[in-house]
Design an enzyme around this catalytic site. Structure first.
Site, PDB file in Angstrom:
ATOM      1  N   ILE A   1       4.440 -17.857 -29.434  1.00 62.47           N
ATOM      2  CA  ILE A   1       5.824 -17.504 -29.710  1.00 62.47           C
ATOM      3  C   ILE A   1       6.394 -16.758 -28.504  1.00 62.47           C
ATOM      4  O   ILE A   1       5.719 -15.897 -27.930  1.00 62.47           O
ATOM      5  CB  ILE A   1       5.871 -16.566 -30.946  1.00 62.47           C
ATOM      6  N   CYS A   2       7.645 -17.088 -28.134  1.00 64.57           N
ATOM      7  CA  CYS A   2       8.366 -16.262 -27.175  1.00 64.57           C
ATOM      8  C   CYS A   2       9.825 -16.235 -27.598  1.00 64.57           C
ATOM      9  O   CYS A   2      10.145 -16.485 -28.758  1.00 64.57           O
ATOM     10  CB  CYS A   2       8.167 -16.742 -25.727  1.00 64.57           C
ATOM     11  N   ARG A   3      10.714 -15.936 -26.676  1.00 63.43           N
ATOM     12  CA  ARG A   3      12.122 -15.805 -27.060  1.00 63.43           C
ATOM     13  C   ARG A   3      12.758 -17.161 -27.361  1.00 63.43           C
ATOM     14  O   ARG A   3      13.401 -17.345 -28.378  1.00 63.43           O
ATOM     15  CB  ARG A   3      12.901 -15.101 -25.946  1.00 63.43           C
TER      16      ARG A   3
ATOM     17  N   SER B   1      10.979 -20.334 -26.503  1.00 62.94           N
ATOM     18  CA  SER B   1       9.851 -21.286 -26.546  1.00 62.94           C
ATOM     19  C   SER B   1       9.495 -21.897 -25.192  1.00 62.94           C
ATOM     20  O   SER B   1       8.618 -22.739 -25.115  1.00 62.94           O
ATOM     21  CB  SER B   1      10.011 -22.387 -27.611  1.00 62.94           C
TER      22      SER B   1
ATOM     23  N   MET C   1      11.942 -16.948 -30.928  1.00 63.47           N
ATOM     24  CA  MET C   1      12.477 -15.912 -31.811  1.00 63.47           C
ATOM     25  C   MET C   1      13.992 -16.034 -31.981  1.00 63.47           C
ATOM     26  O   MET C   1      14.555 -15.525 -32.945  1.00 63.47           O
ATOM     27  CB  MET C   1      12.114 -14.522 -31.284  1.00 63.47           C
TER      28      MET C   1
END
Length: 101
Positions: free
Chosen positions: A65-67, A69, A93
């Site tokens: 997961i990141c901000r 993707s 996110m």
């Protein structure tokens, strides 16, 4: 290069609500995760992943997961090349509507 498996934020939320035990890894920076992480996610910054390979179990699948993707996709490619089972949460996110802590 093999395609990276993905999961949508909606599907991930359903799995978590159903009580599935998932291995979630958030690769954002410290100040980003302070704004909220998916409960149960482990925080390992993208730049720290190579130094933390001993955290990963070759038999488990990890969801990254990141901000947005993009970084998590890069991490997925890197770990998949090392033989790990990975999945990228698309949309990151920014698309997550579930709870955060």
């Amino acid at each position: 290069m093999d395609e990276i498996k993905i999961i949508t934020p909606e599907d991930l939320q359903k799995k978590l609500e159903a009580g599935e035990k998932l291995e979630l890894v958030d690769v954002r920076e410290d100040e980003e995760v302070e704004e909220g992480m998916i409960p149960g996610a482990k925080h390992i910054r993208m730049g720290d992943i190579p130094a933390h390979l001993d955290y990963f179990d070759i038999d488990k699948e990890y969801i990254f997961i990141c901000r947005s993707s993009r970084r998590s996709e890069n991490v997925c490619y890197y770990l998949q090349e090392q033989g790990y089972k990975v999945r990228n949460m698309i949309g990151g996110m920014l698309q997550w509507t579930g709870e955060t802590k």
